[in-house]
Enzyme design. Structure first.
Site, PDB file in Angstrom:
ATOM      1  CG  ASP A  83     -12.839 -17.517  78.185  1.00 23.25           C
ATOM      2  OD1 ASP A  83     -12.457 -16.855  77.268  1.00 23.25           O
ATOM      3  OD2 ASP A  83     -14.227 -17.640  78.234  1.00 23.25           O
TER       4      ASP A  83
ATOM      5  CE1 TYR B 215     -18.037 -13.321  75.982  1.00 18.90           C
ATOM      6  CE2 TYR B 215     -19.393 -15.410  75.784  1.00 18.90           C
ATOM      7  CZ  TYR B 215     -18.045 -14.630  75.880  1.00 18.90           C
ATOM      8  OH  TYR B 215     -16.761 -15.589  75.644  1.00 18.90           O
TER       9      TYR B 215
ATOM     10  CG  HIS C 210      -8.002 -17.362  75.576  1.00 16.55           C
ATOM     11  ND1 HIS C 210      -7.785 -16.587  76.420  1.00 16.55           N
ATOM     12  CD2 HIS C 210      -9.007 -17.763  75.842  1.00 16.55           C
ATOM     13  CE1 HIS C 210      -9.149 -16.268  77.078  1.00 16.55           C
ATOM     14  NE2 HIS C 210      -9.817 -17.168  76.620  1.00 16.55           N
TER      15      HIS C 210
END
Length: 465
Positions: A232, A379, A436
């Site tokens: 990630d 982000y 993930h």
């Protein structure tokens, strides 16, 4: 040969030559960005800042008043909208199951919070100050090293995870294994703004800048050369460290190797889609999806990213001190990101691969540190014009690289696509189990893959940086 044919061939040759030249231009390495690795990111003026380089023990205990208040909040009447009939997690977290999670959290998990907190404290926790930020990290040294080579390892988590993801993996890495001649000294930081690490007070603290803080942490600990493993955001930050400071990295391993911002990725994906046999073994084609399915999956699963990349403080405010909302928002990712098929289930398949205690540990770290907003700001800072202008994805990486793909993770790239950036892929694998959160879900598989990579790093000739 007729004149028209000659002209056509000349024009065709020119066009082909221009295309080749443009391809070479677009696939050549961009220069390494020159960033200030001492830039101040804390509150107030940098002129008044004097860095305290001391490494201190860190107590991760939550305040008793906060836990009591959480109990009170979870005891209030739960007013939720009923899910549509016959729906699992297709519309998000199923509220019927959310009631069960809240009840377990309130009646079973919190009464044993002392036990859970002791579990989280099983590894040594530390803090130090870097570039104006208090950085928390776990540091575990192997207890027995007889006959083994000790290698420092920077272990980097992502969102919405935390260092809690590594609690199954760290013992494997730090305990000598007869199948490997290596054992690892693990440094696992909480990313700045995540959990117990302080978030930046200044704008433009993006993935490039954060990666330098992590590199500086390793230097603070006396680790001039080290390995990196991450998924990630940990994959992005790890690759950035390699790009900006290749002299410090022995090898880079990721369970989420990808390139997000390279102009040639669409063309390479098209070629791979049209002629898969040239780029991936037949037994591994099940890991790839047709481009239209990739597009649909991106639309379905990237809504959170657009919100956090544009208005992180708005969504952060709705989640801060809102335990039920926070749990739904975070745990929904542990459903569909572990296996997209789980969205068909009313409970999202959450306890198929994890326990509720494990999942609530992660929620509690965000809740007790009130770090959901600061975690989401990464982000916003990572999708700015300024960040893309650094052109990091177009800067070639020559450090030995290992890429492990897990069947249920998002849209893996083949070595063909990854080769646009990673020029020294020495280890490339496909695993038909896992998603993930590989470190938390299939730690033994990830560990085995990692030590296979490490063996190759130290047996193959090293590329010049």
């Amino acid at each position: 040969m007729g004149t028209l044919l000659r002209i056509t061939l000349v024009v065709l040759a020119i066009v082909v030559g221009l295309c080749v030249h443009k391809y070479q231009e677009l696939t050549s390495s961009a220069p390494i960005p020159q960033l200030n690795d001492a830039e101040y990111w804390g509150p107030g003026s940098a002129e008044k800042y004097k860095e305290n380089t001391t490494i201190k023990d860190f107590d991760i205990s939550a305040k008793k008043e906060l836990i009591e208040d959480l109990k009170a909040q979870l005891s209030r009447p739960l007013v939720l909208t009923e899910p549509l009939e016959g729906v699992g997690f297709q519309y998000g977290f199923n509220t019927n199951y959310l009631k069960e999670v809240v009840a377990y959290w309130r009646d079973t998990y919190l009464p044993k919070w002392g036990e859970r907190e002791a579990f989280l404290k099983q590894f040594p926790h530390f803090e130090t100050q870097i570039q104006g930020l208090r950085v928390h990290f776990i540091h575990v040294k192997p207890k027995s090293i007889e006959g083994k080579k000790v290698v420092p390892l920077l272990l980097i988590h992502g969102w919405p995870g935390s260092v809690r993801e590594f609690y199954r993996l760290i013992p494997l890495l730090t305990k000598p294994n007869p199948k490997s001649e290596y054992v690892f000294e693990v440094i696992a930081p909480s990313l700045p703004g995540y959990g117990w690490s302080q978030g930046a007070s200044k704008v433009n603290f993006g993935p490039a800048q954060m990666s330098l803080v992590l590199r500086n942490l390793m230097l603070r600990l006396g680790q001039e050369k080290f390995l990196i493993q991450g998924g990630d955001w940990g994959a992005i930050l790890g690759a950035n460290i390699v790009t900006l400071s290749p002299q410090n990295v022995l090898g880079y391993h990721s369970n989420f190797c990808f390139i997000i911002d390279h102009p040639m990725i669409p063309l390479h994906k098209l070629l791979r889609n049209w002629f898969p046999s040239f780029f991936i073994k037949e037994e591994n084609r099940i890991f790839l999806k047709p481009l239209y399915k990739e597009f649909i999956l991106n639309l379905e699963e990237s809504g959170y990213m657009h919100i956090q990349a544009s208005k992180p403080d708005t969504i952060g405010t709705t989640l801060s001190q809102n335990p039920v909302g926070l749990a739904a928002y975070i745990l929904e990712k542990f459903s569909t990101w572990t296996n997209p098929a789980y969205k068909q289930l009313e409970n999202g398949g959450l306890t198929k691969r994890f326990t509720l205690d494990e999942l609530l540990d992660i929620v509690m770290i965000y809740y007790t540190t009130n770090s959901i907003t600061t975690s989401q700001r990464l982000y916003s800072e990572g999708f700015t014009i300024a960040h893309f202008a650094l052109n990091l994805d177009a800067t070639h990486i020559n450090v030995p690289t290992g890429c492990a793909r897990f069947i249920h993770d998002f849209l893996p790239l083949t070595d063909f696509e990854l080769g646009l950036r990673f020029k020294n892929i020495v280890h490339s694998t496909y695993h038909k189990e896992g998603g993930h959160f590989a470190a938390m879900e299939v730690p033994e598989t990830l560990y085995s893959d990692f030590v296979e990579f490490v063996a190759k790093v130290f047996t193959k000739p090293q590329s010049k940086q």
